[in-house]
Design a protein around this motif. Structure first.
Motif: not given
Length: 715
Positions: A39-41, A110-112, A135, A357, A439
């Motif tokens: 994953p590349r978030q 990971l990003y959130i 992810a 995005a 989404r």
């Protein structure tokens, strides 16, 4: 392998199951999928990043080395917390540094955004864990429903890996603690307005408090944004602008954008304008006002917007979700898609919104609060309500169009008409529909909650119903349950017995899937009563069948047969063709369990015929699979092979990997029974390669069959 079951009580048997694909060598030339990428978030690296050299150096020092220790102290430190006031640049710093070092974390980043501050609800830590596990390519079916179970699995998945985790906008220690890695080669960066002292004391986090920029740094940011000549020509005015922006990067970028677009105005003129706005707003200042430091800059920039742009900006503040699409923005403002796209681009250029995005936009927490403040001040309650209703209607109808593509035989309900200017589009494929739902999932949850809180109870019960199948298919178990609990409450508030019936049936399905059978049974029974009050025979039939499934699982076969029979009668009387086919399938299962194979085969054959007649090929596969099992038990091996091969072809067409694995195992059993050991070995091996990664309990049975036949298991 004769007891394998994978039924659904309601809608979800008619569609592709869009899970992660696993497996190795496959029968009949079915190609193995490529390995999933890490994953590349991370969001986009911020431009014009102001140099925070001291903090960046401290983060560099905390970076784990190859053996999991840090570069300076030699101790294993995996958590860095960046604290500071709103608008000070915490997120920009964390994301910028993460981009600098992401190549070091070979297993992904990971990003959130935990949404800890702002008008909407914060993200639940269980939802965050669910998102991270997906992810990291954990199959949705393997993700536990409880937070503790998810946290345990999350730590296990990270063990031995090098993953960077950025947890943004955290409000409390409890909101982030389960997201911390236990592996020293991983690292977590947390941003918060709070000091998060508990993390420092218990987890040994390295805390960095980010202050506002120094006057020199603030002027450097202005110089970089508007040009060094203008700053050098008016150093005093530049310093005063920085002071009036409270030395906050967010405010400085907004003001710099306006200055850059007015090349012939002096900085002193901008200072005068800001001073005037500041005086006008003094009377509005209250204690504990998070906007007090930036309201002058926000108001100054907002007042300079043309009315169309200003209205668009403030209406975005009414949106409950954290980000928004172009189509949703067009809906809430009542403008066309090209207009919405242009307005979003203009607001992005003015640094009033962000574009993290493709086709997605969001407001910083402070700007979102300001937009909502302006909407409440400048739009009447009726205008605010109409704007929200336009957005709700867009979600309802877009979700409905997706439902018709994904679940063509699921429950259809009457929806309020969509206004002509609401940009509803139909997805062309199942994949497109599923991608839209994915989404918009969090926004759908927020819209349901907001609609219920603000009294739009019709939307709050309808949106869960049209979105129901997506939550089930993607195994968002807790969200699935929660939206229908809200939906049921909203239906009762709206005095809609139809809404009650629809949400009761969905709650029965959700609790059945979560293996809370007594609760599911109660909701199904309530659903039968409610559906009969409004003559909703679709809901009535599937609530009866749902009760039958629970009794069958509990070993009450006679009761199950009676309920399946009642369901079949309802479906047949009201020409609900797929429901009749699924009831016949369930009756066939009961007869097969009792050893009445002739009856079972007859029911399965009729089910296949009915489902074929409506071209419901996924359900045909699920009728062909147990028909093959019944033929196998009856010793009719040629017929068993024919049905299993048909089911296998269809399951592969729909990428239903679990069902493919179960069918391969059954094929192996049949080949073994007719003394074709090479074919049996190939099928069992492939079944194991599919079922084991999915955590399916039948994997153990297949492995034992392989072992007993002295077949290597390839690890």
């Amino acid at each position: 392998m004769h007891t394998a079951r994978n039924e659904s009580s309601g809608d979800a048997e008619a569609v592709v199951q869009a899970g992660t694909v696993y497996g190795g060598v496959n029968l009949l030339g079915h190609a193995a999928p490529p390995p999933s990428p890490p994953p590349r978030q991370l969001p986009i690296d911020p431009t014009r990043f102001v140099n925070r050299e001291q903090t960046l150096n401290r983060l560099d020092e905390a970076l784990p080395t190859v053996d999991g220790t840090t570069a300076t102290s030699g101790s294993a430190m995996t958590v860095a917390a960046i604290a500071g006031a709103p608008g000070v640049g915490k997120t920009a710093l964390a994301v910028h540094w993460a981009h600098r070092v992401r190549q070091w974390f070979a297993d992904g980043d990971l990003y959130i955004d935990m949404r800890g501050y702002g008008p909407g609800p914060a993200l639940d830590v269980g939802q965050a864990l669910d998102a991270f596990l997906r992810a990291l390519h954990v199959p949705a079916e393997q993700i536990p429903t409880d937070t503790e179970g998810r946290a345990t699995l999350y730590r296990s998945v990270l063990a031995g890996k090098r993953v960077l985790i950025v947890v943004d906008n955290v409000s409390t220690v409890g909101q982030v603690r389960p997201l911390l890695p236990a592996t020293p080669t991983c690292m977590a960066i947390i941003t918060s307005r709070s000091r998060l002292s508990g993390l420092v004391a218990r987890e040994g986090a390295s805390r960095m408090t980010l202050d506002v920029l120094s006057p020199e740094e603030a002027i450097a940011l202005l110089r970089d944004s508007i040009g060094g000549d203008r700053v050098s020509t008016e150093p005093g005015a530049a310093a005063e602008l920085a002071r009036r922006c409270a030395y906050l990067p967010l405010a400085l970028r907004i003001i710099a954008e306006r200055i850059a677009n007015a090349p012939y105005a002096t900085l002193a003129e901008f200072v005068t304008d800001l001073a005037l706005v500041d005086q006008q707003l003094d009377a509005l200042t209250v204690d504990d006002d998070e906007l007090s430091d930036v309201r002058t800059v926000f108001s100054w920039s907002y007042r300079a917007l043309p009315e169309e742009r200003a209205r668009f900006f403030r209406l975005l503040g009414l949106h409950a979700g954290s980000d928004i699409s172009i189509a949703a923005a067009a809906a809430i403002a009542g403008v066309s898609l090209p207009q919405a796209r242009s307005l979003l681009d203009q607001l992005t250029a003015a640094h009033l919104i962000q574009n993290p995005a493709r086709h997605r936009f969001l407001l910083h927490d402070l700007l979102r609060a300001y937009a909502l403040e302006r909407a409440q001040a400048e739009e009447s309650p009726e205008q605010q309500h109409r704007a929200r209703r336009r957005l709700y209607t867009w979600y309802l109808w877009t979700a409905e169009e997706g439902r018709k593509v994904i679940l063509p035989y699921s429950h259809a309900i009457a929806l309020p008409p969509a206004e002509p200017d609401i940009p509803v589009t139909s997805p062309g494929t199942v994949a497109e529909a599923m991608a839209w739902f994915e989404r918009e999932r969090l926004n759908i949850l927020d819209a349901i909650r907001q609609a219920d809180e603000l009294g739009d109870h019709d939307v709050a019960w309808q949106l869960p119903v049209v979105s129901d199948g997506f939550f089930e298919l993607k195994s968002y178990w807790a969200d699935w349950r929660d939206v229908h609990l809200i939906g049921l409450r909203a239906a009762r508030s709206a005095a809609s017995r139809l809404g009650e019936a629809a949400n009761l049936r969905c709650l029965g399905d959700a609790y059945w899937r979560m293996e809370q059978r007594d609760t599911a049974l109660d909701y199904y029974r309530q659903g039968v009563n409610a559906s009969r009050d409004v003559d909703d025979h679709w809901v009535e039939g599937f609530c009866l069948r749902g009760q039958g499934l629970i009794h069958e699982e509990s070993g009450n076969i006679e009761e199950a047969i009676d309920l399946y029979g009642q369901a079949r009668e309802v479906f047949r009387n009201y020409a609900i063709t797929r429901g009749e086919g699924m009831s016949l399938l369930s009756l066939g299962n009961c007869h097969r369990v009792r050893g009445h194979l002739d009856n079972a085969i007859a029911h399965y054959q009729e089910a296949v015929s009915i489902l074929d007649s409506i071209n419901d090929q996924w359900s045909v596969a699920w009728a062909s699979y147990p028909l093959g099992l019944a033929y196998q038990q009856a010793g009719q091996t040629d017929e068993a092979l024919q049905q299993h091969e048909r089911a296998l072809t269809l399951f592969r067409r729909f990428d239903d990997r679990r069902s493919e694995g179960l069918t391969l195992a059954a094929l192996g059993d049949t080949f073994h029974a007719i003394d074709r050991p090479d074919d049996a070995q190939r099928c069992w091996q492939q079944a194991l390669q599919i079922l084991a990664p999915l955590g399916d309990p039948h994997a153990g049975t297949v492995k034992r069959l392989i072992t007993q036949s002295n077949i290597p298991t390839n690890g």
